[in-house]
Design a protein around this motif. Structure first.
Motif, PDB file in Angstrom:
ATOM      1  N   ARG A  88       0.892  -0.993   0.162  1.00 20.05           N
ATOM      2  CA  ARG A  88      -0.063  -0.090  -0.015  1.00 20.05           C
ATOM      3  C   ARG A  88       0.724   1.170   0.030  1.00 20.05           C
ATOM      4  NH1 ARG A  88      -3.551  -1.396   5.158  1.00 20.05           N
ATOM      5  NH2 ARG A  88      -1.594  -1.919   5.829  1.00 20.05           N
ATOM      6  N   SER A  89       1.014   1.802  -1.163  1.00 17.43           N
ATOM      7  CA  SER A  89       2.203   2.844  -1.468  1.00 17.43           C
ATOM      8  C   SER A  89       1.704   4.361  -0.878  1.00 17.43           C
ATOM      9  CB  SER A  89       2.742   2.857  -2.854  1.00 17.43           C
ATOM     10  OG  SER A  89       3.561   4.032  -3.011  1.00 17.43           O
ATOM     11  N   LEU A  90       2.503   4.675  -0.104  1.00 12.59           N
ATOM     12  CA  LEU A  90       2.389   6.266   0.440  1.00 12.59           C
ATOM     13  C   LEU A  90       2.074   7.039  -1.026  1.00 12.59           C
ATOM     14  CD1 LEU A  90       4.911   6.531   3.111  1.00 12.59           C
ATOM     15  CD2 LEU A  90       2.139   6.513   3.353  1.00 12.59           C
ATOM     16  N   PHE A  91       2.526   6.730  -2.010  1.00 10.92           N
ATOM     17  CA  PHE A  91       2.568   7.729  -3.227  1.00 10.92           C
ATOM     18  C   PHE A  91       1.122   7.544  -3.636  1.00 10.92           C
ATOM     19  CE2 PHE A  91       2.114   7.809  -7.786  1.00 10.92           C
ATOM     20  CZ  PHE A  91       2.935   8.779  -8.227  1.00 10.92           C
ATOM     21  N   TRP A  92       0.485   6.461  -3.667  1.00  8.13           N
ATOM     22  CA  TRP A  92      -0.767   6.343  -4.096  1.00  8.13           C
ATOM     23  C   TRP A  92      -1.618   6.900  -3.237  1.00  8.13           C
ATOM     24  CZ3 TRP A  92      -1.274   5.794  -9.012  1.00  8.13           C
ATOM     25  CH2 TRP A  92      -0.479   4.950  -9.474  1.00  8.13           C
ATOM     26  N   ARG A  93      -1.542   6.766  -1.993  1.00  5.80           N
ATOM     27  CA  ARG A  93      -2.280   7.421  -0.867  1.00  5.80           C
ATOM     28  C   ARG A  93      -2.630   9.097  -0.966  1.00  5.80           C
ATOM     29  NH1 ARG A  93      -0.602   4.777   4.789  1.00  5.80           N
ATOM     30  NH2 ARG A  93      -0.459   2.582   4.097  1.00  5.80           N
ATOM     31  N   ILE A  94      -1.285   9.434  -1.319  1.00  2.00           N
ATOM     32  CA  ILE A  94      -1.308  11.060  -1.408  1.00  2.00           C
ATOM     33  C   ILE A  94      -1.783  11.501  -2.702  1.00  2.00           C
ATOM     34  CG2 ILE A  94       0.485  13.025  -1.357  1.00  2.00           C
ATOM     35  CD1 ILE A  94       2.274  11.372   0.345  1.00  2.00           C
TER      36      ILE A  94
END
Length: 447
Positions: A2-8
């Motif tokens: 669960r990438s932080l990139f996709w969350r942001i």
């Protein structure tokens, strides 16, 4: 993961989508005629109701409906047929129509009402009617204010959702960073605990990977610090013995007669040589960890042949047999490999009996290379095998010369390549030491 990139990215995308949607919604509500016609309670179904009433009950009933809407919503209505002629009297005064015409011809053209038009085709007769609505601006502004409740509520809900989502994303970033900052501080103060980032390492995102790598780095650094401290203690202990013997020999030489003093010089020379050999081995052990040269490709066959010849020159009564697979190449540091194998050969020569050959083998096993040295000596007790390879450790009962650094150097060299040193008693007698190396140098394992 669960990438932080996709969350942001998702949070910003959601914010942009909501703001854009609400902006379009408010723009339609405040500026578009179609929005007013479809949402205003006095207009949204008026065309259909009037047409059905007109065709079913006639002009009077249709005119009464328009008068009722004028009294309730202050809306004036005109209805024209396809030819542009009035169908009913309507509720719009002729004087107001003339005023509207004059204002349209003038330059400012400001009217006290808003003019809206809507066409409706009867499903029963197929006739098309043009309905002209005129809504006073105060009435329209009041309706606008009352109709803002829903979009403003939607905007408030969207802002709350975005705030909560942003808070969650912010905490998911700042909390791990705070833990990592604390771990870095503890590492600098030499109080780092390996399980301090255990929960963070369980995360399946970039912070989890970073925490795992940081735990490995912390364990490695702690191991190196502990190893260096232990090495300093061991070095100080090992240096005391030759220095004490030198002091005793010097004290005896001061009191001895010239003839006796001549007999003490060889003893002093031997002690100096032992001290020099010990310091040389300590320096070699330190250089294994301090060598920062780039790894290079190593052809093992000529390197092992050179070590075989040197070993037999150093001990002519010991035969070294070399068995190596053809084409053995690996990437690493040739000086370290040479020191490691040379120390294994020297260690084997100390314990190997005459008449028995020392076996030096090198073979490729998949993506790894195994270099082994076997002697036919007495071997080592099983309970002492785990401690072999530690600096200055010598198994009890050994009478051969040495300082216990040869296997330690070999182990450090193997670990520098991402491999390991394997020590065991051979099934058919004797002792076997093996260096297991990857073809590409990996991350050194903690000592």
């Amino acid at each position: 993961m669960r990438s932080l990139f996709w969350r942001i990215l998702a949070s910003f995308w959601l914010a942009i989508a909501l703001v854009a949607g609400l902006s379009i919604l408010l723009g339609h509500m405040l500026n578009q005629d179609a929005w007013i016609l479809s949402r205003h309670p006095g207009l949204n179904h008026l065309a259909q109701e009037w047409t059905q009433l007109y065709e079913a009950q006639g002009e009077d009933a249709a005119q009464d409906l328009l008068q009722q809407r004028k009294r309730q919503y202050h809306i004036d209505v005109q209805v024209l047929n396809e030819s542009g002629d009035p169908v009913v009297r309507g509720t719009f005064p002729r004087r107001a129509a003339a005023f509207e015409a004059r204002q349209n011809d003038s330059k400012d053209g400001h009217l006290p009402w808003r003019r809206l038009t809507a066409e409706y085709t009867s499903e029963k007769t197929g006739d098309t009617y043009l309905l002209i609505y005129r809504i006073p601006h105060p009435e329209l502004d009041e309706w606008h204010r009352s109709s803002l409740t829903w979009p403003l509520s939607a905007l408030a809900i969207a802002l709350v959702v975005l705030t909560l989502f942003s808070l969650i994303v912010t905490l998911s970033i700042t909390r791990p960073l705070s833990r990592l900052r604390g771990a870095v501080h503890d590492l600098g103060q030499a109080t780092y605990q390996q399980n301090s980032l255990a929960r963070l390492a369980n995360r399946r995102d970039e912070f989890g990977v970073l925490a795992t790598d940081f735990n490995r780095m912390g364990a490695r650094l702690q191991s190196l610090i502990a190893s260096q401290r232990q090495l300093l203690r061991d070095v100080s202990h090992e240096l005391r013995s030759p220095l004490a013997r030198l002091r005793i020999a010097l004290a005896l030489a001061e009191r001895a007669s010239p003839e006796e003093r001549e007999k003490l010089w060889p003893r002093l020379t031997r002690e100096c040589d032992r001290l020099e050999a010990l310091i040389s081995e300590i320096l070699v052990l330190a250089r294994v960890d301090a060598d920062n040269a780039s790894a290079e490709e190593i052809d093992l066959t000529p390197l092992l042949k050179t070590l075989q010849k040197d070993a037999q020159l150093g001990a002519p009564d010991q035969v070294v047999q070399l068995v190596a697979d053809p084409g053995l190449y690996l990437k690493g540091w040739p000086t370290m490999i040479e020191r490691a194998v040379d120390n294994l050969l020297r260690n084997a020569q100390r314990f190997n009996p005459q008449g028995q050959a020392i076996e030096l083998k090198a073979q490729r096993l998949g993506e790894r290379i195994l270099i082994s040295v076997r002697d036919h000596g007495p071997g080592v007790e099983a309970e002492h095998l785990a401690q072999l390879g530690e600096p200055f450790y010598r198994a009890p009962g050994q009478s051969a010369q040495g300082h216990g650094l040869g296997l330690a150097i070999a182990r450090r060299a193997a670990e520098r390549h991402g491999g390991s040193l394997i020590l065991a008693n051979h099934a058919q007698g004797g002792f076997i030491a093996s260096i297991d190396l990857p073809l590409e140098p990996g991350v050194a394992t903690p000592a």
